[in-house]
Design a protein around this motif. Structure first.
Motif, PDB file in Angstrom:
ATOM      1  N   THR A 130       0.843  -1.197   0.000  1.00  0.00           N
ATOM      2  CA  THR A 130       0.000   0.000   0.000  1.00  0.00           C
ATOM      3  C   THR A 130       0.880   1.249   0.000  1.00  0.00           C
ATOM      4  N   GLY A 131       0.315   2.348  -0.491  1.00  0.00           N
ATOM      5  CA  GLY A 131       1.083   3.592  -0.592  1.00  0.00           C
ATOM      6  C   GLY A 131       2.232   3.470  -1.570  1.00  0.00           C
ATOM      7  N   ALA A 132       1.971   2.811  -2.703  1.00  0.00           N
ATOM      8  CA  ALA A 132       3.049   2.417  -3.622  1.00  0.00           C
ATOM      9  C   ALA A 132       3.289   3.395  -4.759  1.00  0.00           C
ATOM     10  N   ASP A 157      -2.622   2.674  -4.036  1.00  0.00           N
ATOM     11  CA  ASP A 157      -2.359   4.003  -3.492  1.00  0.00           C
ATOM     12  C   ASP A 157      -3.620   4.845  -3.671  1.00  0.00           C
ATOM     13  N   ILE A 158      -3.869   5.758  -2.767  1.00  0.00           N
ATOM     14  CA  ILE A 158      -5.005   6.655  -2.924  1.00  0.00           C
ATOM     15  C   ILE A 158      -4.810   7.571  -4.122  1.00  0.00           C
ATOM     16  N   GLY A 163      -6.893   3.216  -4.463  1.00  0.00           N
ATOM     17  CA  GLY A 163      -7.747   2.797  -3.361  1.00  0.00           C
ATOM     18  C   GLY A 163      -7.291   3.432  -2.065  1.00  0.00           C
ATOM     19  N   ASP A 164      -8.207   3.496  -1.115  1.00  0.00           N
ATOM     20  CA  ASP A 164      -7.989   4.142   0.177  1.00  0.00           C
ATOM     21  C   ASP A 164      -7.970   3.062   1.248  1.00  0.00           C
ATOM     22  N   ASN A 172       2.294   0.060   4.092  1.00  0.00           N
ATOM     23  CA  ASN A 172       3.168   1.222   4.037  1.00  0.00           C
ATOM     24  C   ASN A 172       2.425   2.556   4.015  1.00  0.00           C
ATOM     25  N   ALA A 173       1.177   2.583   3.558  1.00  0.00           N
ATOM     26  CA  ALA A 173       0.459   3.849   3.368  1.00  0.00           C
ATOM     27  C   ALA A 173       0.368   4.636   4.674  1.00  0.00           C
ATOM     28  N   ALA A 174       0.675   5.933   4.604  1.00  0.00           N
ATOM     29  CA  ALA A 174       0.614   6.784   5.790  1.00  0.00           C
ATOM     30  C   ALA A 174       0.591   8.244   5.374  1.00  0.00           C
TER      31      ALA A 174
END
Length: 273
Positions: free
Chosen positions: A9-11, A34-35, A72-73, A101-103
């Motif tokens: 995530t968060g890529a 990633d959002i 995506g969120d 990883n998303a932050a």
């Protein structure tokens, strides 16, 4: 990592893109999410974009690896599951690794954060990690082949940093989640570890440090509490995202089959005193 599939995530850029590329270099195929857009109430650095996510795809494919990339969120559990299921179906029916990883981060005095900033930080940085594991780990469990999960916490998930109260709270929570998941998934041979980066050369990292300097001038004496160990004169103050990616590579690979429940610091000593 040859033949393995990893969900990240968060890529779209920064650390997430670096992790995707480092794992692809070693043979992994990637499911990337990633959002790829702004998060309401967060404007201290430029958000990732669909073009950033497309660039991650191009760079992974240039390494002759496959990648499924979706917007995506992590606050949306249903969307996370859709992305995982699509990626697993298109990449051979397996999932070997997860990198949560998303932050996000905003920097301010504790009393100046809005209630919305607090809640959004917790929702993405902590609940988003919970959602990611809940969406993806069952695929590993059902396959019965074990696997490895890496949660990206922070040096601030071991020792709180200044002007960062919501982020600190979320990252301490991620550290606890990692140990909880590690205990409960051990019978399925799924290893779970946390990584705790220090200052990393990304838009988020650089943006935060500039604002922290301004806040410290308003409230002097707090910033030295976040000191890192001295480095030779002329060395960079921020590490490359690849330093974190190298640690992730170790934890996802078969070189670390007895390593679980570990909080691995890659932080130039920041969390040590």
């Amino acid at each position: 990592m040859e033949g393995k599939v990893v969900f990240i995530t968060g890529a779209a850029r920064g650390q997430g893109r670096s992790h995707a590329l480092r794992l692809a270099e070693e043979g992994a195929d990637i499911i990337a999410m990633d959002i790829a857009g702004p998060v309401e109430g967060f404007s201290q650095y430029e958000p990732a974009s669909p073009d950033d996510l497309a660039q991650t795809v191009r760079e992974v494919e240039a390494l002759d690896r496959r990648i499924i990339a979706e917007e995506g969120d992590v606050r949306n559990p249903d969307r996370l599951k859709e992305v995982v299921d699509k990626g697993v179906a298109e990449l051979g029916g397996r999932l070997d690794g997860i990198v949560a990883n998303a932050a996000i981060a905003n920097i301010n005095h504790w009393h100046a954060f809005s209630q919305e900033e607090w809640q959004t930080t917790i929702d993405i940085n902590l609940t988003g990690v919970w959602n990611t594991v809940r969406a993806a780990a069952p695929t590993m469990i059902d396959a019965g082949n074990g696997g490895s999960i890496v949660l990206i916490s922070s040096a601030n998930g071991i020792k709180a940093g200044p002007f960062n109260a919501p982020y600190n709270a979320a990252k301490f929570g991620v550290t606890a989640l990692g140990k909880s998941f590690a205990m409960e998934m051990s019978k399925q041979r799924i290893r779970v570890n946390t990584i705790h980066p220090g200052p990393v050369d990304t838009l988020m990292g650089n943006g935060a440090m500039g604002i922290i300097g301004d806040l410290d001038r308003e409230s002097p004496g707090i910033l030295p509490m976040a000191n890192v160990w001295p480095r030779p004169e002329g060395d960079p103050n921020f590490m490359s995202p690849r330093e974190i990616s190298n640690a992730i590579l170790y934890l996802l690979s078969d070189e670390s089959t007895w390593t679980t429940g570990l909080a691995m610091n890659v932080d130039q000593g920041m969390s040590q005193y």
